[in-house]
Write a protein that holds these residues in place. Structure first.
Motif, PDB file in Angstrom:
ATOM      1  N   GLN A 159     -47.111  -2.611 -71.682  1.00  0.00           N
ATOM      2  CA  GLN A 159     -47.254  -1.197 -71.354  1.00  0.00           C
ATOM      3  C   GLN A 159     -48.007  -0.979 -70.044  1.00  0.00           C
ATOM      4  OE1 GLN A 159     -44.971   0.048 -73.239  1.00  0.00           O
ATOM      5  NE2 GLN A 159     -46.131   1.682 -74.153  1.00  0.00           N
ATOM      6  N   GLU A 160     -48.940  -1.888 -69.713  1.00  0.00           N
ATOM      7  CA  GLU A 160     -49.788  -1.700 -68.538  1.00  0.00           C
ATOM      8  C   GLU A 160     -48.975  -1.496 -67.260  1.00  0.00           C
ATOM      9  OE1 GLU A 160     -53.839  -4.185 -69.730  1.00  0.00           O
ATOM     10  OE2 GLU A 160     -52.289  -5.119 -68.503  1.00  0.00           O
ATOM     11  N   SER A 161     -47.879  -2.198 -67.144  1.00  0.00           N
ATOM     12  CA  SER A 161     -47.097  -2.132 -65.903  1.00  0.00           C
ATOM     13  C   SER A 161     -45.747  -1.434 -66.103  1.00  0.00           C
ATOM     14  CB  SER A 161     -46.864  -3.546 -65.361  1.00  0.00           C
ATOM     15  OG  SER A 161     -46.162  -4.331 -66.304  1.00  0.00           O
ATOM     16  N   ARG A 162     -45.590  -0.690 -67.195  1.00  0.00           N
ATOM     17  CA  ARG A 162     -44.270  -0.129 -67.479  1.00  0.00           C
ATOM     18  C   ARG A 162     -43.855   0.946 -66.491  1.00  0.00           C
ATOM     19  NH1 ARG A 162     -44.420   4.508 -71.038  1.00  0.00           N
ATOM     20  NH2 ARG A 162     -46.542   5.061 -71.584  1.00  0.00           N
ATOM     21  N   PHE A 163     -44.818   1.558 -65.788  1.00  0.00           N
ATOM     22  CA  PHE A 163     -44.449   2.546 -64.781  1.00  0.00           C
ATOM     23  C   PHE A 163     -43.977   1.883 -63.484  1.00  0.00           C
ATOM     24  CE2 PHE A 163     -47.418   4.940 -67.498  1.00  0.00           C
ATOM     25  CZ  PHE A 163     -46.592   6.006 -67.825  1.00  0.00           C
ATOM     26  N   ARG A 164     -44.004   0.569 -63.459  1.00  0.00           N
ATOM     27  CA  ARG A 164     -43.560  -0.178 -62.276  1.00  0.00           C
ATOM     28  C   ARG A 164     -42.172  -0.793 -62.491  1.00  0.00           C
ATOM     29  NH1 ARG A 164     -46.529  -1.476 -58.229  1.00  0.00           N
ATOM     30  NH2 ARG A 164     -45.546  -3.525 -57.984  1.00  0.00           N
ATOM     31  N   ASN A 165     -41.423  -0.272 -63.432  1.00  0.00           N
ATOM     32  CA  ASN A 165     -40.050  -0.732 -63.612  1.00  0.00           C
ATOM     33  C   ASN A 165     -39.136   0.482 -63.686  1.00  0.00           C
ATOM     34  OD1 ASN A 165     -39.284  -0.006 -66.498  1.00  0.00           O
ATOM     35  ND2 ASN A 165     -41.212  -1.101 -66.846  1.00  0.00           N
ATOM     36  N   PRO A 166     -37.840   0.309 -63.449  1.00  0.00           N
ATOM     37  CA  PRO A 166     -36.953   1.468 -63.324  1.00  0.00           C
ATOM     38  C   PRO A 166     -36.656   2.200 -64.618  1.00  0.00           C
ATOM     39  CG  PRO A 166     -35.698  -0.569 -63.169  1.00  0.00           C
ATOM     40  CD  PRO A 166     -37.149  -0.959 -63.168  1.00  0.00           C
ATOM     41  N   ARG A 167     -36.964   1.611 -65.760  1.00  0.00           N
ATOM     42  CA  ARG A 167     -36.577   2.217 -67.028  1.00  0.00           C
ATOM     43  C   ARG A 167     -37.517   3.346 -67.419  1.00  0.00           C
ATOM     44  NH1 ARG A 167     -36.700   0.292 -72.884  1.00  0.00           N
ATOM     45  NH2 ARG A 167     -34.965   1.422 -73.817  1.00  0.00           N
ATOM     46  N   ASN A 168     -36.957   4.520 -67.639  1.00  0.00           N
ATOM     47  CA  ASN A 168     -37.712   5.698 -68.090  1.00  0.00           C
ATOM     48  C   ASN A 168     -38.896   6.024 -67.187  1.00  0.00           C
ATOM     49  OD1 ASN A 168     -36.005   5.920 -70.291  1.00  0.00           O
ATOM     50  ND2 ASN A 168     -37.319   4.705 -71.621  1.00  0.00           N
ATOM     51  N   SER A 169     -38.767   5.776 -65.910  1.00  0.00           N
ATOM     52  CA  SER A 169     -39.878   6.068 -65.000  1.00  0.00           C
ATOM     53  C   SER A 169     -39.405   6.974 -63.875  1.00  0.00           C
ATOM     54  CB  SER A 169     -40.467   4.773 -64.418  1.00  0.00           C
ATOM     55  OG  SER A 169     -39.484   4.072 -63.677  1.00  0.00           O
ATOM     56  N   ALA A 170     -40.370   7.608 -63.211  1.00  0.00           N
ATOM     57  CA  ALA A 170     -40.033   8.508 -62.113  1.00  0.00           C
ATOM     58  C   ALA A 170     -39.648   7.709 -60.878  1.00  0.00           C
ATOM     59  CB  ALA A 170     -41.215   9.415 -61.802  1.00  0.00           C
ATOM     60  N   LYS A 171     -38.793   8.287 -60.077  1.00  0.00           N
ATOM     61  CA  LYS A 171     -38.512   7.747 -58.744  1.00  0.00           C
ATOM     62  C   LYS A 171     -39.406   8.500 -57.765  1.00  0.00           C
ATOM     63  CE  LYS A 171     -35.222   4.987 -60.136  1.00  0.00           C
ATOM     64  NZ  LYS A 171     -35.099   5.356 -61.545  1.00  0.00           N
ATOM     65  N   ILE A 172     -39.887   7.790 -56.735  1.00  0.00           N
ATOM     66  CA  ILE A 172     -40.936   8.316 -55.858  1.00  0.00           C
ATOM     67  C   ILE A 172     -40.499   8.268 -54.400  1.00  0.00           C
ATOM     68  CG2 ILE A 172     -43.348   8.041 -55.142  1.00  0.00           C
ATOM     69  CD1 ILE A 172     -43.745   6.419 -57.772  1.00  0.00           C
ATOM     70  N   ALA A 173     -40.814   9.337 -53.672  1.00  0.00           N
ATOM     71  CA  ALA A 173     -40.698   9.352 -52.210  1.00  0.00           C
ATOM     72  C   ALA A 173     -42.072   9.692 -51.653  1.00  0.00           C
ATOM     73  CB  ALA A 173     -39.666  10.375 -51.737  1.00  0.00           C
ATOM     74  N   CYS A 174     -42.506   8.962 -50.626  1.00  0.00           N
ATOM     75  CA  CYS A 174     -43.867   9.103 -50.098  1.00  0.00           C
ATOM     76  C   CYS A 174     -43.861   9.819 -48.749  1.00  0.00           C
ATOM     77  CB  CYS A 174     -44.518   7.733 -49.937  1.00  0.00           C
ATOM     78  SG  CYS A 174     -44.529   6.749 -51.453  1.00  0.00           S
ATOM     79  N   PHE A 175     -44.799  10.747 -48.598  1.00  0.00           N
ATOM     80  CA  PHE A 175     -44.953  11.514 -47.362  1.00  0.00           C
ATOM     81  C   PHE A 175     -46.417  11.469 -46.934  1.00  0.00           C
ATOM     82  CE2 PHE A 175     -41.478  13.154 -49.842  1.00  0.00           C
ATOM     83  CZ  PHE A 175     -40.457  13.379 -48.929  1.00  0.00           C
ATOM     84  N   THR A 176     -46.653  11.789 -45.673  1.00  0.00           N
ATOM     85  CA  THR A 176     -48.024  11.801 -45.162  1.00  0.00           C
ATOM     86  C   THR A 176     -48.222  13.013 -44.263  1.00  0.00           C
ATOM     87  OG1 THR A 176     -49.712  10.503 -44.012  1.00  0.00           O
ATOM     88  CG2 THR A 176     -47.464  10.376 -43.154  1.00  0.00           C
ATOM     89  N   GLU A 177     -49.483  13.281 -43.906  1.00  0.00           N
ATOM     90  CA  GLU A 177     -49.807  14.523 -43.209  1.00  0.00           C
ATOM     91  C   GLU A 177     -49.811  14.398 -41.688  1.00  0.00           C
ATOM     92  OE1 GLU A 177     -53.485  15.887 -44.842  1.00  0.00           O
ATOM     93  OE2 GLU A 177     -52.756  15.805 -46.919  1.00  0.00           O
TER      94      GLU A 177
END
Length: 353
Positions: A159-177
Motif C-alpha cells: 500500500q505504501e507505494s500504491r499511488f506510484r502505479n497506474p492502477r486506480n491512481s490519478a494522472k498528474i501534470a506539473c506546472f511552475t510559477e
C-alpha cells in the motif's frame, strides 16, 4: 505565496469527506477548498518540456492536449510515497476484531437471528467448555485470524507505494510559477534545449467539469517529513478486510466507528520534500479516470494554452517546427536567452514579433 500554501495545507488536511456522504455535503467541502485555491492560481503557469526522440511533446503541443502520467513515472522516488506505521495498523486491526467479536458474543447472548450459524456454533461450544468471553475472543483471533494479522506488514508494504502505479491512481501534470528558472530549464527542458508553455489555468476546473472530467488543480505542499497516512490506510485496510470476510453485522459496526476520507485520494499526491523541491513552486493538475491504467494519458488543453518560450539551446529545426504550430494556434512566442549584458545570473525573455 508561501502563506497561501500554508493555508492550503491546513484546509486540505482539516477538511473531511466521508466516502458515504451525500453529494450536497461533498460540494460544500469542495467549495470551501476552492474559495481559497481559485483566487490564488497565478495568471501564468508554465510547463517545461523536453523534445523527445519520438516526438510526443511536439505532437501533444500540436494536438492541443496536456499529457499526464502517474507518480511512478517521476524521477523522485519519494513522490507520492507515503508513511504508514505498520505496527499501529496491526494493533488497531486486532482491537477492531476484538470489538467486533464482542458485538457478536452479545448478539449470540441475545439470540439475534442475524448471527451466522457457524460462528454461533463455535462460540456456544467454547462457552460450554467454560471459556470466558475474553478467552473466547483470544482463541478465535488465534485460530481464525492469526495468519491475516501476521500478514498485515506485507499488505501494508504494498500500500505504501500504491499511488506510484497506474492502477486506480490519478494522472498528474506539473506546472511552475516562473519561466526564468535556470534549474527548471536544465532539469525539465533537456538542459535548455527544450521549450516551455504558458497556461492560464484559472478557469480550467470549470471547463473540465463542463466536459464531465474529474480534473483538479492544487499547489504542492512542501514539508520536512513525509505525511503520516496511518489513520487513512488503517481505516481502508480494516474496512476492506471486514467487507471481504462478509460479516454484515461487523461491517455495519465498523461503518459506524470509522470512515474513509475521500480527500485522501487527492492529498496523497501533493507532498514533496521541502529541502529538495520547494524552489520549484509547483502546481499539480490531477486527473482521475479509474478506467485508464496506462502510464500516460492526454486530455484537451481546453483553450488554456497562451504562449510558447524557446530555450536558449533549442535546435533551429525544432524551433521552426514549433514556430509553425504556434502561428497556426495564434500563440505568443518568446525567446529565452542568457543576459550577457548584465552581471546578474538572470535569463532574459524577449517577445518574438
Amino acid at each position: 505565496m508561501l502563506d497561501f500554501r500554508k493555508q492550503f495545507q491546513e484546509i486540505i488536511e482539516q477538511s473531511y469527506i466521508p466516502f458515504n456522504i451525500d453529494k450536497t455535503a461533498t460540494s460544500d467541502v469542495w467549495s470551501n477548498i476552492y474559495k481559497l485555491v481559485l483566487p490564488n492560481i497565478p495568471e501564468k503557469l508554465f510547463r517545461y518540456r523536453r523534445i523527445d526522440d519520438k516526438g510526443y511533446t511536439i505532437e501533444s503541443f500540436k494536438s492541443k492536449t496536456i499529457s499526464l502520467c502517474h507518480a511512478g513515472m517521476f524521477p523522485d522516488k519519494y513522490d507520492s510515497y507515503l508513511y504508514i506505521d505498520q505496527d499501529k495498523i496491526h494493533k488497531d486491526l486486532k482491537n477492531a476484531l476484538k470489538d467486533a467479536l464482542r458485538i457478536t458474543l452479545s448478539h449470540i447472548t441475545q439470540k439475534s437471528p442475524e448471527i451466522r450459524t457457524e460462528k454461533a456454533t463455535k462460540i456456544c461450544y467454547y462457552r460450554e467448555c467454560g471459556y470466558t468471553d475474553e478467552q473466547i475472543i483470544d482463541k478465535i483471533l488465534t485460530d481464525d485470524y492469526v495468519d491475516f494479522c501476521n500478514n498485515i506488514g506485507v499488505a501494508i508494504k504494498k500500500q505504501e507505494s500504491r499511488f506510484r502505479n497506474p492502477r486506480n491512481s490519478a494522472k498528474i501534470a506539473c506546472f511552475t510559477e516562473s519561466v526564468q528558472s535556470k534549474y527548471m530549464w536544465d532539469r525539465y527542458a533537456d538542459g535548455y534545449k527544450g521549450f516551455a508553455l504558458e497556461y492560464d489555468l484559472r478557469q480550467c476546473i470549470f471547463k473540465y467539469n463542463s466536459l464531465g472530467m474529474n480534473v483538479n488543480l492544487f499547489p504542492v505542499i512542501y514539508t520536512d517529513l513525509r505525511p503520516d497516512v496511518t489513520l487513512d490506510e488503517g481505516n481502508i485496510h480494516t474496512y476492506e478486510y471486514f467487507k471481504q470476510i462478509g460479516d454484515k453485522n461487523w461491517l455495519n459496526f465498523l461503518s459506524s466507528m470509522i470512515s474513509v476520507n475521500q480527500l485522501y485520494w487527492y492529498r496523497a499526491y501533493l507532498y514533496k520534500d521541502r529541502k529538495e523541491y520547494e524552489h520549484e513552486h509547483e502546481w499539480r493538475m490531477l486527473y482521475y479516470n479509474l478506467e485508464d491504467e496506462n502510464d500516460y494519458v492526454a486530455i484537451p488543453d481546453v483553450g488554456c494554452l497562451k504562449a510558447i518560450y524557446y530555450g536558449p539551446d533549442i535546435s533551429q529545426k525544432d524551433k521552426q517546427e514549433l514556430h509553425r504550430i504556434a502561428v497556426e494556434k495564434g500563440l505568443k512566442e518568446y525567446d529565452v536567452d542568457l543576459d550577457a549584458g548584465s552581471r546578474r545570473y538572470d535569463l532574459r525573455v524577449t517577445v518574438i514579433k
